[in-house]
Design an enzyme around this catalytic site. Structure first.
Site, mmCIF file in Angstrom:
data_model
loop_
_atom_site.group_PDB
_atom_site.id
_atom_site.type_symbol
_atom_site.label_atom_id
_atom_site.label_comp_id
_atom_site.label_asym_id
_atom_site.label_seq_id
_atom_site.Cartn_x
_atom_site.Cartn_y
_atom_site.Cartn_z
ATOM 1 N N CYS A 1 0.838 -1.212 0.000
ATOM 2 C CA CYS A 1 0.000 0.000 0.000
ATOM 3 C C CYS A 1 0.868 1.256 0.000
ATOM 4 O O CYS A 1 1.426 1.634 1.028
ATOM 5 C CB CYS A 1 -0.923 -0.018 1.216
ATOM 6 S SG CYS A 1 -1.889 1.489 1.408
ATOM 7 N N CYS B 1 -0.372 4.095 2.300
ATOM 8 C CA CYS B 1 -0.126 3.857 3.734
ATOM 9 C C CYS B 1 1.353 4.043 4.079
ATOM 10 O O CYS B 1 1.681 4.598 5.114
ATOM 11 C CB CYS B 1 -0.515 2.431 4.134
ATOM 12 S SG CYS B 1 -2.029 1.821 3.406
ATOM 13 N N ASP B 2 2.251 3.554 3.231
ATOM 14 C CA ASP B 2 3.663 3.445 3.621
ATOM 15 C C ASP B 2 4.622 4.338 2.835
ATOM 16 O O ASP B 2 5.801 4.415 3.179
ATOM 17 C CB ASP B 2 4.133 1.985 3.447
ATOM 18 C CG ASP B 2 3.294 1.025 4.274
ATOM 19 O OD1 ASP B 2 2.816 1.443 5.342
ATOM 20 O OD2 ASP B 2 3.120 -0.138 3.855
#
Ligand code: NDP
Length: 292
Positions: free
Chosen positions: A129, A132-133
């Protein structure tokens, strides 16, 4: 009042809840994480009618507010098993619910590369992701595996954060033309076609990848965007017709088990979009209302 349990709180599940509630059928969503599903991993959505551009997080928030305002019950739990004996029984980790209808809307979980070291490197170089990261890799060199819409959407997102973004495509790109032309216009995205990652190089963290042409490329992060697979182990007690790991439905979204419906990415179909997932949810709810 009839009761329908919706397993999964992405756009398909939330839209089913909206239509059920308005039709006077009790709707209960069971979601183990946050409402929104895969949308939460998307930074920019430009093909959901009514919004020229919106983040996945914002769209998810608007949808969840709408169904909460309507009074849809939301349970945060993980479904372990669904059985049928006169009524459906949905067993979760913490409780169990009996209901007249079930809508399966659990989406897909990211497919893995299945390379040695992949699991251990999660959050230490491997991610599924970018939204997200991605921030952990600011200014560094990263790569994405995959050639679909997700891979190029993530490449564009990461190109604004990272130094260089490789895209490893095993054959050719299958992403839509708009994404492909945006990627072409980015100086720091390098698309490499006909390559596969065969090995991960690492110590404490990911250091490099080896491609099937023998090249070694130094990287801090590898984002895997090679599609997803439905995880439907909780349905094992029911003998449902499946196709390629997806639930087969008719055009009313009903599976081979009467009263059990499947919507969104768990359903065998041609097009997997947020708007088609939401549409599936509406169709399932209206079909339930018709039968009730
Ligand atoms: P897709 O299934 O569309 O694409 C998967 C990609 O990964 C393909 O390039 C495929 O290659 C590649 N791949 C699969 N397995 C491997 C492997 N083992 N090793 C290397 N490469 C592999 O998945 P997406 O997640 O991109 O998209 C899913 C759905 O969601 C699609 O319908 C897409 O249109 C939709 N979507 C729409 C968006 C939008 O409209 N903005 C954004 C994101 C997704 P190959 O082609 O060779 O099989």
């Amino acid at each position: 009042m009839s009761k329908c349990v919706i397993i999964g709180g992405g756009p398909a599940g939330m839209n089913a809840a909206l239509y059920l509630k308005r039709a006077g059928i009790e709707a209960i969503i069971i979601e183990k994480d946050m409402l929104g599903g895969e949308m939460l991993k998307t930074n920019k959505i430009e093909n959901y009618l009514g919004f020229s551009e919106i983040t996945g997080g914002d769209l998810a928030l608007r949808m969840s507010r709408q169904i909460k305002d309507l009074g849809v019950t939301i349970i945060k739990d993980k479904v372990l098993k669904v059985t049928f004996n006169d009524k459906f029984e949905v067993q979760m980790e913490k409780e169990s619910i009996n209901c007249d209808y079930v809508i399966v809307a659990t989406g897909r979980t990211p497919r893995k590369l299945n390379l040695a070291g992949e699991d251990g490197l999660l959050n230490r170089g491997i991610s599924y992701c970018a939204v997200c990261d991605g921030a952990f890799y600011r200014g560094l060199d990263v790569a994405i595996v995959g050639g679909g819409d997700s891979a190029l959407t993530e490449a564009l997102y990461l190109s604004d954060l990272c130094n260089k973004v490789y895209v490893f495509v095993r054959k050719d790109l299958r992403a839509n033309e708009i994404l492909q032309s945006r990627v072409k216009n980015k100086d720091n995205i390098v698309v490499m076609k006909n390559v596969q990652v065969t090995k991960l190089g690492y110590g404490e963290k990911l250091s490099n990848v080896i491609l099937d042409n023998g090249d070694s490329i130094a990287l801090s992060g590898l984002f895997v965007a090679i599609g997803g697979v439905p995880e439907l182990n909780f349905l094992h007690d029911l003998d449902i017709d499946m196709k390629n790991g997806y639930i087969k439905t008719n055009d009313r979204m009903e599976s081979s088990i009467k009263g059990l419906y499947a919507v969104g990415d768990v359903r065998y179909k041609n097009f997997y979009q947020i708007i088609t997932a939401a549409s599936d949810g509406a169709v399932a709810a209206l079909s339930i209302k018709e039968d009730d």
